[in-house]
Design a protein around this motif. Structure first.
Motif, PDB file in Angstrom:
ATOM      1  N   ARG A  16       0.817  -1.217   0.000  1.00 60.76           N
ATOM      2  CA  ARG A  16       0.000   0.000   0.000  1.00 60.76           C
ATOM      3  C   ARG A  16       0.848   1.262   0.000  1.00 60.76           C
ATOM      4  NH1 ARG A  16      -4.448   0.342   4.374  1.00 60.76           N
ATOM      5  NH2 ARG A  16      -5.012   2.154   3.087  1.00 60.76           N
ATOM      6  N   ASP A  22      -6.062   2.050  -2.304  1.00 58.18           N
ATOM      7  CA  ASP A  22      -7.163   2.579  -1.507  1.00 58.18           C
ATOM      8  C   ASP A  22      -8.505   1.978  -1.915  1.00 58.18           C
ATOM      9  OD1 ASP A  22      -5.393   4.099  -0.120  1.00 58.18           O
ATOM     10  OD2 ASP A  22      -5.961   6.022  -1.008  1.00 58.18           O
ATOM     11  N   SER A  24      -9.212  -0.929  -3.470  1.00 57.97           N
ATOM     12  CA  SER A  24      -9.343  -2.332  -3.102  1.00 57.97           C
ATOM     13  C   SER A  24      -9.393  -2.509  -1.587  1.00 57.97           C
ATOM     14  CB  SER A  24      -8.201  -3.158  -3.701  1.00 57.97           C
ATOM     15  OG  SER A  24      -6.943  -2.600  -3.389  1.00 57.97           O
ATOM     16  N   HIS A  25      -8.700  -1.643  -0.852  1.00 67.11           N
ATOM     17  CA  HIS A  25      -8.759  -1.717   0.612  1.00 67.11           C
ATOM     18  C   HIS A  25     -10.165  -1.372   1.098  1.00 67.11           C
ATOM     19  CE1 HIS A  25      -7.203  -1.808   4.672  1.00 67.11           C
ATOM     20  NE2 HIS A  25      -7.741  -0.632   4.911  1.00 67.11           N
ATOM     21  N   GLN A  26     -10.833  -0.471   0.407  1.00 69.45           N
ATOM     22  CA  GLN A  26     -12.214  -0.129   0.762  1.00 69.45           C
ATOM     23  C   GLN A  26     -13.130  -1.336   0.560  1.00 69.45           C
ATOM     24  OE1 GLN A  26     -13.685   3.322  -1.320  1.00 69.45           O
ATOM     25  NE2 GLN A  26     -15.428   3.556   0.030  1.00 69.45           N
ATOM     26  N   PHE A  28     -12.172  -4.418   0.903  1.00 72.14           N
ATOM     27  CA  PHE A  28     -11.871  -5.284   2.046  1.00 72.14           C
ATOM     28  C   PHE A  28     -12.598  -4.817   3.305  1.00 72.14           C
ATOM     29  CE2 PHE A  28      -9.170  -5.923   5.829  1.00 72.14           C
ATOM     30  CZ  PHE A  28      -9.200  -7.308   5.895  1.00 72.14           C
ATOM     31  N   GLU A  29     -12.556  -3.509   3.555  1.00 74.22           N
ATOM     32  CA  GLU A  29     -13.174  -2.962   4.759  1.00 74.22           C
ATOM     33  C   GLU A  29     -14.692  -3.129   4.744  1.00 74.22           C
ATOM     34  OE1 GLU A  29     -11.902  -1.381   7.517  1.00 74.22           O
ATOM     35  OE2 GLU A  29      -9.874  -1.922   6.912  1.00 74.22           O
ATOM     36  N   GLN A  30     -15.310  -2.959   3.584  1.00 76.03           N
ATOM     37  CA  GLN A  30     -16.772  -2.951   3.505  1.00 76.03           C
ATOM     38  C   GLN A  30     -17.381  -4.322   3.228  1.00 76.03           C
ATOM     39  OE1 GLN A  30     -17.746   0.034   0.580  1.00 76.03           O
ATOM     40  NE2 GLN A  30     -17.155   1.741   1.910  1.00 76.03           N
ATOM     41  N   GLU A  31     -16.650  -5.194   2.509  1.00 71.16           N
ATOM     42  CA  GLU A  31     -17.250  -6.443   2.051  1.00 71.16           C
ATOM     43  C   GLU A  31     -16.521  -7.687   2.535  1.00 71.16           C
ATOM     44  OE1 GLU A  31     -18.277  -6.430  -2.149  1.00 71.16           O
ATOM     45  OE2 GLU A  31     -18.010  -4.239  -2.194  1.00 71.16           O
ATOM     46  N   GLY A  32     -15.319  -7.521   3.105  1.00 70.96           N
ATOM     47  CA  GLY A  32     -14.632  -8.667   3.667  1.00 70.96           C
ATOM     48  C   GLY A  32     -13.550  -9.255   2.782  1.00 70.96           C
ATOM     49  N   TYR A  36     -12.579  -9.050  -1.345  1.00 67.65           N
ATOM     50  CA  TYR A  36     -11.292  -8.429  -1.691  1.00 67.65           C
ATOM     51  C   TYR A  36     -10.477  -9.366  -2.580  1.00 67.65           C
ATOM     52  CZ  TYR A  36      -6.442  -6.868  -0.996  1.00 67.65           C
ATOM     53  OH  TYR A  36      -5.138  -6.483  -1.190  1.00 67.65           O
ATOM     54  N   HIS A 127       0.694   1.128   7.398  1.00 69.73           N
ATOM     55  CA  HIS A 127       0.071   0.458   8.541  1.00 69.73           C
ATOM     56  C   HIS A 127       0.843   0.832   9.805  1.00 69.73           C
ATOM     57  CE1 HIS A 127      -1.753  -2.649  11.005  1.00 69.73           C
ATOM     58  NE2 HIS A 127      -2.594  -2.917  10.014  1.00 69.73           N
TER      59      HIS A 127
END
Length: 305
Positions: A16, A22, A24-26, A28-32, A36, A127
Motif C-alpha cells: 500500500r 485505496d 481495493s482496501h475499501q 476489504f473494509e466494507q465487504e470482507g 477483496y 500500517h
C-alpha cells in the motif's frame, strides 16, 4: 550456495506504500476478505497506480544503474496480502519495470517479523501498527502519510531527517519536555562534547552514506539533510556526534523552532522523517512525509480518571 544481500542498502516496503490500493482496501473494509480476493484476482492484469512511495523506490533503484552493474540497493516487498491476492502487486511491479524480485506475503498477518531475516535498514508502510512493531524491534520504520503531491522528475534522491528521536536518541527531547527550553539548552551545552546516542535511523543514514562515498569522482545521486528545531548553543553536540559517528550530512538546518515546511519545500525532499505528528501533518502538505512513532513524543499519556 544461498544468495546473500551483504552490504546492500535494503529497503522494505508495503504494497500500500508502493501502490495506490485505496479502492481495493475499501472493498476489504466494507465487504470482507473473500470479496477483496475476488476483486484483486479479477483485476490482476490491470496495473495499480503508483502510491506515495513509488517515486522514492524508483530513485533508489535507479542508483544501481549508475554503479556499472554493482547492485547496491535492494527493495523488498513486505505485504499483508496472500500470494494469491498479491499477484496483482507483482504484475504491477513488472509493468513499471521496477527491479523488485523478493517479497514476503504474510497472509493477513504483520510481515515485520521478516525484516531481520532480509537485513532491512528501513521499513516503509501505511500500517501504523506494523511500523511501531518494527521500531520496537530496533529497526528504522515510518508510516507513510497520504499527500497526493506531484512527484519530482529529477533523478537525485533527497532525504530529510529530523534529529532527536529519529537520527539521535530522544534523551535530549526528554529533558526538553520534562524541564523546558532553558534546561534543554543548558544540558546540551554542558554535554556538547558527549556524543548523543543513536536513534532508529542512524543505521539507515550510515548505509546511505556508504553509497555516497562510492561517487567521489562523479555526481552523487543521493543528498541528505538534517532539519532540526535545535539552534545555538544546542547545535554543537549534533555536529560533534555526527563527526564521532563518521557520518556526513550534505545539509544541516538548525531552525530554532521555526516551521520546517518552507525549508523542506526549498530542499525538495523526496521523503522527510519526523517523530512528531504535528510536524508531519504540516510537512506533508509540501513534501512526502513519514511519521516515526518513536520516543517520548509518541508515548501515550495515561487517561485521567
Amino acid at each position: 550456495m544461498p544468495a546473500l544481500l551483504g552490504d546492500k542498502l535494503v529497503i522494505a516496503i508495503s504494497s500500500r506504500a508502493l501502490f495506490d490500493l485505496d479502492e481495493s482496501h475499501q472493498v476489504f473494509e466494507q465487504e470482507g476478505l473473500e470479496a477483496y480476493r475476488q476483486y484483486q484476482i479479477a483485476r490482476e492484469d490491470s496495473p495499480l497506480e503508483p502510491g506515495e512511495a513509488f517515486a522514492l523506490v524508483q530513485k533508489l533503484l535507479h542508483i544501481n544503474s549508475l554503479l556499472e552493474g554493482d547492485s547496491r540497493v535492494e527493495v523488498v516487498l513486505l505485504s499483508r496480502n496472500s500470494a494469491d491476492t498479491g499477484l496483482r502487486v507483482f504484475n504491477s511491479i513488472q509493468h513499471y519495470q521496477l527491479g523488485i524480485t523478493r517479497a514476503a506475503f504474510a497472509g493477513g498477518r504483520s510481515p515485520f517479523t521478516y525484516i531481520p531475516a532480509f537485513g532491512c535498514h528501513l521499513f516503509l508502510s501505511t500500517h501504523a501498527e506494523d511500523v511501531r512493531a518494527t521500531l520496537e524491534a530496533g529497526f528504522a520504520a515510518a508510516t507513510i502519510l497520504p499527500s497526493r503531491l506531484r512527484r519530482e522528475t529529477r533523478d537525485e534522491l533527497r532525504i530529510a531527517f529530523d534529529g532527536d528521536a529519529v537520527l539521535f536518541s530522544d534523551e535530549s527531547e526528554q529533558v526538553f519536555q520534562r524541564e523546558g527550553l532553558a534546561a534543554f539548552q543548558a544540558s546540551e551545552q554542558a554535554a556538547a562534547r558527549q556524543p548523543l546516542g543513536g536513534g532508529p535511523f542512524k543505521p539507515f543514514l550510515a548505509a546511505l552514506n556508504r553509497i555516497q562515498t562510492e561517487f567521489a569522482d562523479a555526481p552523487c545521486p543521493i543528498r541528505t539533510a538534517l532539519f532540526t528545531a535545535r539552534s545555538a548553543p544546542a547545535h554543537e553536540r549534533v555536529i560533534r556526534t555526527l563527526r564521532e559517528w563518521n557520518i556526513r550530512l550534505d545539509e544541516s538546518l538548525f531552525l530554532g523552532g521555526l516551521d520546517k515546511s518552507d525549508f523542506l519545500q526549498a530542499f525538495g525532499a523526496d521523503l522527510f522523517f519526523d517523530d512528531q505528528e504535528g510536524h508531519c501533518q504540516r510537512a506533508v502538505g509540501v513534501v512526502p512525509t513519514g511519521h516515526v512513532p518513536h520516543g517520548i513524543s509518541n508515548f501515550k499519556k495515561p487517561e485521567s480518571t
